[in-house]
Design a protein around this motif. Structure first.
Motif, PDB file in Angstrom:
ATOM      1  N   LEU A 113       0.818  -1.214   0.000  1.00 34.71           N
ATOM      2  CA  LEU A 113       0.000   0.000   0.000  1.00 34.71           C
ATOM      3  C   LEU A 113       0.851   1.263   0.000  1.00 34.71           C
ATOM      4  O   LEU A 113       0.460   2.275  -0.583  1.00 34.71           O
ATOM      5  N   SER A 114       2.007   1.214   0.623  1.00 33.38           N
ATOM      6  CA  SER A 114       2.863   2.410   0.673  1.00 33.38           C
ATOM      7  C   SER A 114       3.460   2.731  -0.703  1.00 33.38           C
ATOM      8  O   SER A 114       3.941   3.838  -0.913  1.00 33.38           O
ATOM      9  N   ARG A 115       3.394   1.806  -1.633  1.00 40.48           N
ATOM     10  CA  ARG A 115       3.862   2.095  -2.992  1.00 40.48           C
ATOM     11  C   ARG A 115       2.914   3.039  -3.732  1.00 40.48           C
ATOM     12  O   ARG A 115       3.270   3.640  -4.725  1.00 40.48           O
ATOM     13  N   PHE A 116       1.676   3.146  -3.233  1.00 41.11           N
ATOM     14  CA  PHE A 116       0.686   4.026  -3.850  1.00 41.11           C
ATOM     15  C   PHE A 116       0.708   5.432  -3.263  1.00 41.11           C
ATOM     16  O   PHE A 116       0.121   6.344  -3.818  1.00 41.11           O
ATOM     17  N   GLY A 117       1.329   5.590  -2.107  1.00 39.82           N
ATOM     18  CA  GLY A 117       1.374   6.889  -1.452  1.00 39.82           C
ATOM     19  C   GLY A 117       1.885   6.733  -0.031  1.00 39.82           C
ATOM     20  O   GLY A 117       1.990   5.618   0.494  1.00 39.82           O
ATOM     21  N   GLU A 118       2.190   7.848   0.603  1.00 40.74           N
ATOM     22  CA  GLU A 118       2.728   7.806   1.959  1.00 40.74           C
ATOM     23  C   GLU A 118       1.618   7.497   2.968  1.00 40.74           C
ATOM     24  O   GLU A 118       0.624   8.221   3.062  1.00 40.74           O
ATOM     25  N   PRO A 139      -4.434  11.375   0.157  1.00 41.21           N
ATOM     26  CA  PRO A 139      -5.081  10.398  -0.721  1.00 41.21           C
ATOM     27  C   PRO A 139      -5.439  11.036  -2.062  1.00 41.21           C
ATOM     28  O   PRO A 139      -5.856  12.187  -2.116  1.00 41.21           O
ATOM     29  N   GLY A 140      -5.223  10.296  -3.114  1.00 46.18           N
ATOM     30  CA  GLY A 140      -5.529  10.792  -4.446  1.00 46.18           C
ATOM     31  C   GLY A 140      -6.575   9.929  -5.126  1.00 46.18           C
ATOM     32  O   GLY A 140      -6.689   8.731  -4.859  1.00 46.18           O
ATOM     33  N   GLU A 141      -7.341  10.536  -6.000  1.00 49.98           N
ATOM     34  CA  GLU A 141      -8.386   9.814  -6.720  1.00 49.98           C
ATOM     35  C   GLU A 141      -7.784   8.752  -7.635  1.00 49.98           C
ATOM     36  O   GLU A 141      -8.322   7.661  -7.766  1.00 49.98           O
ATOM     37  N   ARG A 142      -6.638   9.047  -8.246  1.00 48.31           N
ATOM     38  CA  ARG A 142      -5.981   8.061  -9.113  1.00 48.31           C
ATOM     39  C   ARG A 142      -5.565   6.832  -8.304  1.00 48.31           C
ATOM     40  O   ARG A 142      -5.747   5.703  -8.737  1.00 48.31           O
ATOM     41  N   THR A 143      -5.030   7.056  -7.118  1.00 44.61           N
ATOM     42  CA  THR A 143      -4.645   5.961  -6.234  1.00 44.61           C
ATOM     43  C   THR A 143      -5.872   5.123  -5.883  1.00 44.61           C
ATOM     44  O   THR A 143      -5.835   3.895  -5.953  1.00 44.61           O
TER      45      THR A 143
END
Length: 132
Positions: free
Chosen positions: A4-9, A38-42
């Motif tokens: 999960l951390s590969r998608f964001g901090e 959090p991002g919508e793309r993520t």
């Protein structure tokens, strides 16, 4: 957590235990986490990976609150949502009365994490980061 951390901090992360530490029975897997930004793309990438995994039970990624939650849809349906005491009661009832479901859900959970790893290949998350 690493996947999960590969998608964001990650700001926060929680994962249910595979088996009950006292009684040893299998437990319904569920994972909760929160990204710092959090991002919508993520969210779309993660939702797509969950949907495209060929699972034995239906899964839900609930991101209606601050913490995102990935769990078998049956729990949300039977508890009528994530809030309130019904959630813990439903999870406990499934844990103690439906070990076959727990076994299938645990197998699915591993499959979903593998699917997320594939989606989070370095090329994918690098391009996601550059678009933030």
């Amino acid at each position: 957590m690493r996947t999960l951390s590969r998608f964001g901090e990650l700001e926060w992360f929680g994962l249910s235990a595979e088996s009950n530490p006292v009684h040893g029975y299998l437990q319904v897997p569920h994972m909760k986490w929160r990204y710092k930004t959090p991002g919508e793309r993520t969210a779309r990438l993660i939702e797509g990976a969950v949907r495209s995994a060929h699972t034995q039970v239906e899964w839900t990624l609930d991101r209606s609150r601050k913490n995102w939650v990935l769990l078998p849809s049956r729990v949300i349906i039977e508890a009528q949502g994530l809030a309130g005491p019904a959630f813990a009661d439903v999870v406990e009832r499934i844990n103690t009365q439906d070990q076959d479901f727990c076994r299938r859900a645990l197998s699915d959970f591993d499959l979903i994490i593998d699917h997320l790893r594939e989606v989070a290949l370095p090329e994918t998350w690098r391009s996601s980061d550059s678009q933030r």
